[in-house]
Scaffold this motif. Structure first.
Motif, PDB file in Angstrom:
ATOM      1  N   ILE A  34     122.303  22.005  34.456  1.00 42.28           N
ATOM      2  CA  ILE A  34     121.747  22.220  35.786  1.00 42.28           C
ATOM      3  C   ILE A  34     122.255  23.529  36.385  1.00 42.28           C
ATOM      4  N   ARG A  35     123.564  23.787  36.189  1.00 47.45           N
ATOM      5  CA  ARG A  35     124.103  25.054  36.670  1.00 47.45           C
ATOM      6  C   ARG A  35     123.333  26.237  36.084  1.00 47.45           C
ATOM      7  N   SER A  36     123.061  26.159  34.784  1.00 48.88           N
ATOM      8  CA  SER A  36     122.382  27.302  34.170  1.00 48.88           C
ATOM      9  C   SER A  36     120.960  27.411  34.713  1.00 48.88           C
ATOM     10  N   GLN A  37     120.338  26.256  35.003  1.00 51.69           N
ATOM     11  CA  GLN A  37     118.977  26.332  35.533  1.00 51.69           C
ATOM     12  C   GLN A  37     118.963  26.842  36.978  1.00 51.69           C
ATOM     13  N   LEU A  38     119.980  26.452  37.745  1.00 50.06           N
ATOM     14  CA  LEU A  38     120.075  26.957  39.119  1.00 50.06           C
ATOM     15  C   LEU A  38     120.275  28.468  39.126  1.00 50.06           C
ATOM     16  N   GLY A  39     120.742  29.004  38.002  1.00 49.86           N
ATOM     17  CA  GLY A  39     120.958  30.443  37.898  1.00 49.86           C
ATOM     18  C   GLY A  39     119.673  31.241  37.769  1.00 49.86           C
ATOM     19  N   PHE A  40     118.574  30.565  37.387  1.00 53.06           N
ATOM     20  CA  PHE A  40     117.317  31.308  37.261  1.00 53.06           C
ATOM     21  C   PHE A  40     116.765  31.649  38.634  1.00 53.06           C
ATOM     22  N   ARG A  41     115.985  32.707  38.663  1.00 52.83           N
ATOM     23  CA  ARG A  41     115.363  33.159  39.898  1.00 52.83           C
ATOM     24  C   ARG A  41     114.448  32.066  40.471  1.00 52.83           C
ATOM     25  N   GLU A  42     114.458  31.917  41.774  1.00 55.57           N
ATOM     26  CA  GLU A  42     113.549  30.944  42.386  1.00 55.57           C
ATOM     27  C   GLU A  42     112.110  31.313  42.065  1.00 55.57           C
ATOM     28  N   SER A  43     111.251  30.307  41.917  1.00 54.79           N
ATOM     29  CA  SER A  43     109.836  30.525  41.580  1.00 54.79           C
ATOM     30  C   SER A  43     109.643  31.189  40.224  1.00 54.79           C
ATOM     31  N   SER A  44     110.637  31.095  39.342  1.00 56.59           N
ATOM     32  CA  SER A  44     110.462  31.632  37.996  1.00 56.59           C
ATOM     33  C   SER A  44     110.187  30.481  37.032  1.00 56.59           C
ATOM     34  N   ALA A  45     109.707  30.834  35.835  1.00 49.31           N
ATOM     35  CA  ALA A  45     109.436  29.817  34.823  1.00 49.31           C
ATOM     36  C   ALA A  45     110.700  29.012  34.522  1.00 49.31           C
ATOM     37  N   GLY A  46     111.867  29.668  34.558  1.00 48.50           N
ATOM     38  CA  GLY A  46     113.128  28.987  34.278  1.00 48.50           C
ATOM     39  C   GLY A  46     113.431  27.872  35.259  1.00 48.50           C
ATOM     40  N   ARG A  47     113.081  28.092  36.529  1.00 48.39           N
ATOM     41  CA  ARG A  47     113.317  27.058  37.524  1.00 48.39           C
ATOM     42  C   ARG A  47     112.348  25.897  37.361  1.00 48.39           C
ATOM     43  N   LEU A  48     111.170  26.242  36.894  1.00 50.85           N
ATOM     44  CA  LEU A  48     110.076  25.284  36.836  1.00 50.85           C
ATOM     45  C   LEU A  48     110.171  24.354  35.631  1.00 50.85           C
ATOM     46  N   MET A  49     110.806  24.849  34.577  1.00 51.52           N
ATOM     47  CA  MET A  49     110.781  24.132  33.299  1.00 51.52           C
ATOM     48  C   MET A  49     111.643  22.885  33.327  1.00 51.52           C
ATOM     49  N   SER A  50     111.345  21.993  32.408  1.00 53.15           N
ATOM     50  CA  SER A  50     112.223  20.858  32.171  1.00 53.15           C
ATOM     51  C   SER A  50     112.945  21.142  30.865  1.00 53.15           C
ATOM     52  N   LYS A  51     114.220  20.705  30.805  1.00 53.66           N
ATOM     53  CA  LYS A  51     114.963  20.947  29.561  1.00 53.66           C
ATOM     54  C   LYS A  51     114.815  19.794  28.598  1.00 53.66           C
ATOM     55  N   ASP A  52     113.986  18.825  28.965  1.00 53.33           N
ATOM     56  CA  ASP A  52     113.818  17.658  28.112  1.00 53.33           C
ATOM     57  C   ASP A  52     112.635  17.862  27.186  1.00 53.33           C
TER      58      ASP A  52
ATOM     59  N   ALA B  37     104.130  30.630  25.161  1.00 58.71           N
ATOM     60  CA  ALA B  37     105.510  30.623  25.645  1.00 58.71           C
ATOM     61  C   ALA B  37     105.669  31.647  26.754  1.00 58.71           C
ATOM     62  N   PHE B  38     106.524  31.300  27.732  1.00 63.41           N
ATOM     63  CA  PHE B  38     106.838  32.222  28.818  1.00 63.41           C
ATOM     64  C   PHE B  38     108.304  32.592  28.751  1.00 63.41           C
ATOM     65  N   HIS B  39     108.610  33.831  29.025  1.00 64.46           N
ATOM     66  CA  HIS B  39     110.003  34.221  29.226  1.00 64.46           C
ATOM     67  C   HIS B  39     110.486  33.538  30.508  1.00 64.46           C
ATOM     68  N   TYR B  40     111.769  33.169  30.573  1.00 64.64           N
ATOM     69  CA  TYR B  40     112.253  32.375  31.714  1.00 64.64           C
ATOM     70  C   TYR B  40     112.114  33.079  33.058  1.00 64.64           C
ATOM     71  N   ASP B  41     111.967  34.403  33.061  1.00 65.20           N
ATOM     72  CA  ASP B  41     111.937  35.123  34.326  1.00 65.20           C
ATOM     73  C   ASP B  41     110.510  35.397  34.829  1.00 65.20           C
ATOM     74  N   VAL B  42     109.533  34.923  34.082  1.00 67.39           N
ATOM     75  CA  VAL B  42     108.135  35.136  34.494  1.00 67.39           C
ATOM     76  C   VAL B  42     107.865  34.383  35.789  1.00 67.39           C
ATOM     77  N   ASP B  43     107.059  34.975  36.657  1.00 66.16           N
ATOM     78  CA  ASP B  43     106.794  34.362  37.954  1.00 66.16           C
ATOM     79  C   ASP B  43     105.895  33.128  37.833  1.00 66.16           C
ATOM     80  N   GLN B  44     106.149  32.128  38.684  1.00 69.40           N
ATOM     81  CA  GLN B  44     105.388  30.873  38.568  1.00 69.40           C
ATOM     82  C   GLN B  44     103.896  31.068  38.804  1.00 69.40           C
ATOM     83  N   GLU B  45     103.532  32.085  39.589  1.00 69.34           N
ATOM     84  CA  GLU B  45     102.104  32.321  39.820  1.00 69.34           C
ATOM     85  C   GLU B  45     101.436  32.754  38.501  1.00 69.34           C
ATOM     86  N   GLU B  46     102.160  33.569  37.728  1.00 69.45           N
ATOM     87  CA  GLU B  46     101.609  33.985  36.445  1.00 69.45           C
ATOM     88  C   GLU B  46     101.517  32.787  35.493  1.00 69.45           C
TER      89      GLU B  46
END
Lengths: 467, 467
Positions: free
Chosen positions: A140-158, A225-234
């Motif tokens: 969770i810490r690593s996911q909180l580290g991603f930019r808000e509204s980025s693919a990294g925040r949006l993804m599930s690790k499951d 696949a999306f890079h984790y920093d891609v914007d959620q709108e994209e």
């Protein structure tokens, strides 16, 4: 069995705010809560969907909400939190203890956990994280580290993976391992030995293929696949364009670190559309019916004050022509026509352009196309409406020059409306500002100023023919 | 393998209109088409996503599009048709022969087939249907019979079922049978002997359970189902509320006749949001960048003409006070401030209310809440802005009564703006008209008329203090 099904659907109808029996249902709940009759409450709410419980919350006091919340099964508690409106959520989480929060978190996916934790003040968040298992809190810490509204925040690790060098049996074993924690597995991602994403296998193919088959043989290599920093709108636009059901998220080395499913995207599409429509009108992007009144006023009044300033500018333009107006009062009656139509034509243009930007149809490669189109529309609208209005004025007032002045001013203002309407959002976008932001206020300000200026200016020039 | 993956993603980048090499790519395609070099074109487009092919179409002439379309694999042809914009689709289908159309239809799901056929003139549609197998054409005919924008139109008829009295083995056999035609199976629906929907089993549970287990034992009975005639907006709101991945569609007797997946819903959410935002501004709900200019003008000018009529009404109100204006010309300069701010405040209210209606937060059970909230906001906005404006006028013009007149008129107009803004969409909704329809034009018309009336009316009453 039939009985059971009936009972359930009957129950579902019960937490429907539209139903006639809803008020009665709420007062029953309220009585049971004040009696602290947990047993009967549990019976009444057994099987209710957490989203419905949250709907019910709208009609309860905070103390009642908390009592109800605490008697829910842990899993339902977690989903109830996820389904709460953002403003309720923040104050609700304040009331819950660190233990209560961390206990619910085991029951939801990592993206949802991350979402909930982002609403906690950082001190409390640290305490909750400390309460979780090391592995969970690291994730969770690593996911909180991603930019808000980025693919990294949006993804599930499951998600389940299998190596491309393995066979189908190994894939099924991996799915079996994950199946307990993950509710929705629809595919298995295929990676190379280093975890680099190679492709995917739909779940049905995995299970319907002989278990000794090599994974490589049934892998579908057209994986999105999306890079984790891609914007959620994209992300959302890609899902829409290619009708995706799910997509992987990868790190800088191309290794899979998460997955995004179409249901996450649904929320974004809704959000982005709401944002646009509200921002355009100069309303805060997250204003809802439940937003406290003072907060709504505070946010809206900022834009109305901006509007007040622009209105004073238009007023100054008119004041500049006071002499002309005092000689030809009819101008005051016709001013609103020229300015008002310009405003609405500009709003049409700005709306179409903002919508096209949001859907991805309009971008920097073809902005010129859009401006040219709006310009042409402005010219055509201006010709038609300028002529119609000019003729009407001529017939009503019997003054040809007055008709010509109104018609010409309207023609010019229509063109300005279409240019402003299309250029404002494109320029804002280029400046990396949300193109929708209060755009209708800026566009109507421009059309007011220009409308008054051209109309009264022309009238001043031809004043002697108008008196 | 790595090489292959790279190649694919490189290719994907190629059909990206934003990329630098795109123009070159298009001209290469154009040359190959004019050379009728099908072989090399196929190589270049091998593996390209049909959605990208459609993007490419935007930059080609119709003849070139048709040539490219005809060398695509049949399956890609079908998806390319599905991904086309509605206006292109209609004229494109005209160019295709009955055989060409029916050959592509075998490769897509029934909801997509139904969608495509609805764009054919009925004579040609009959010929295409006659070309299909009896079973297929029966299915599609029955689906075309459902109301447009209903769950029945939206659903796909491709799904797997198992009877509740069977065991897991039978379920797997049924999935295996369907697996060839259906791309995306994520669950199996459970029915009783009459086909009445009882529940569902996620695919992973089906495959991970010993095959002799009774279906009833692993069935999840909380299944969401829609009657075929339910409106697609309700379907979308239910999907959003309960985070559904898929739902069943049932007939009058509760028998399952189809399923809707969240990706179908994604499109609706997008569509409904676009509709709202465009309709509000008085633009046709399906105007896109690619809509021909004359069509755009035709649709927009209707609302601008309505606006012209409302503008003449405001003008008449102003004309009523010509005498006062001729005595006190400063009124003409202040008129736009009162009316303009009212217009924007009204637009804020109408936008928030329309958005709340669309998301399902606002309905007939709580419309009063929304109106009361907007009214309170109107009063507060009116107090603040009325006072600010009144004081500004007093300081600039040095006339206290003028400040009071402007401030009072603005206060009243803000309240009218909030009431009109919230009531107009609710009344339209009650009349079963789309609440968004040209609402910004109606709201600004009201605030213009009322703003002018109250401002100039008050000024006339207190005229002697203003000169």
């Amino acid at each position: 069995m039939e009985e059971e099904r009936k009972k359930e659907s009957e129950f579902r109808i019960k937490i429907d705010r539209e139903s006639d029996s809803y008020d009665e249902f709420v007062s029953q709940i309220k009585t049971l809560v004040s009696d602290e009759n947990a047993k009967q409450l549990k019976e009444m709410l057994d099987g209710a969907h957490p989203a419905d419980i949250v709907t019910l919350f709208r009609d309860l006091e905070r103390e009642e909400e908390l009592y109800l919340f605490r008697i829910l099964p842990k899993e339902d508690q977690a989903y109830a939190l996820v389904k709460m409106e953002e403003e309720t959520l923040e104050s609700f989480l304040e009331e819950l203890s660190v233990d209560e929060i961390s206990n619910t978190l085991y029951h939801i996916e990592t993206d949802e956990t991350t979402y909930l934790l982002s609403y906690l003040p950082s001190a409390k968040r640290e305490l909750v994280l400390a309460n979780l298992s090391k592995a969970d809190s690291f994730e969770i810490r690593s996911q909180l580290g991603f930019r808000e509204s980025s693919a990294g925040r949006l993804m599930s690790k499951d998600f389940a993976t299998v190596s491309i060098t393995d066979n189908v049996r190994k894939g099924i074993i991996n799915v079996r391992k994950k199946a307990k924690e993950i509710e929705d597995i629809y595919q298995v991602y295929v990676t190379d030995e280093d975890g680099v994403l190679e492709g995917f296998i739909p779940l049905k193919d995995l299970f319907l293929t002989p278990i000794n088959t090599k994974v490589a043989k049934i892998t579908n290599f057209s994986v999105f696949a999306f890079h984790y920093d891609v914007d959620q709108e994209e992300v959302a636009n890609t899902f829409k364009k290619y009708d995706l059901f799910s997509a992987a998220v990868t790190d800088d080395l191309g290794r899979i670190i998460g997955r995004i499913t179409v249901d996450d995207v649904l929320e974004i599409v809704e959000e982005e559309a709401s944002e646009d429509i509200l921002l355009m009108a100069g309303v805060s992007e997250d204003e809802r019916l439940s937003t406290p009144i003072l907060q709504s006023v505070k946010r809206r009044i900022i834009w109305l004050n901006v509007n007040l300033l622009t209105a004073f500018v238009s007023s100054t333009v008119v004041a500049f022509f006071e002499d002309t107006i005092s000689q030809i009062v009819v101008l005051a009656t016709l001013m609103p026509i020229v300015a008002g139509l310009g405003g609405n034509a500009g709003t049409q243009s700005v709306t179409v352009v903002i919508r096209n930007i949001a859907t991805g149809d309009l971008s920097f490669s073809n902005w010129w196309e859009a401006v040219r189109k709006e310009f042409t529309i402005g010219v055509l609208n201006g010709l038609v409406l300028g002529t119609v209005t000019g003729c009407m004025i001529f017939f009503v007032k019997g003054n040809l020059v007055l008709g010509l002045v109104v018609g010409t001013a309207m023609f010019v203002n229509m063109i300005i409306a279409s240019l402003t309407g299309s250029l404002v959002p494109i320029v804002l976008k280029a400046m990396r500002v949300d193109p929708a932001i209060a755009s209708s206020i800026f566009v109507t300000a421009t059309t007011d100023v220009c409308g008054f200026f051209f109309f009264l200016g022309l009238a001043t020039v031809f004043a002697k023919y108008l008196i």
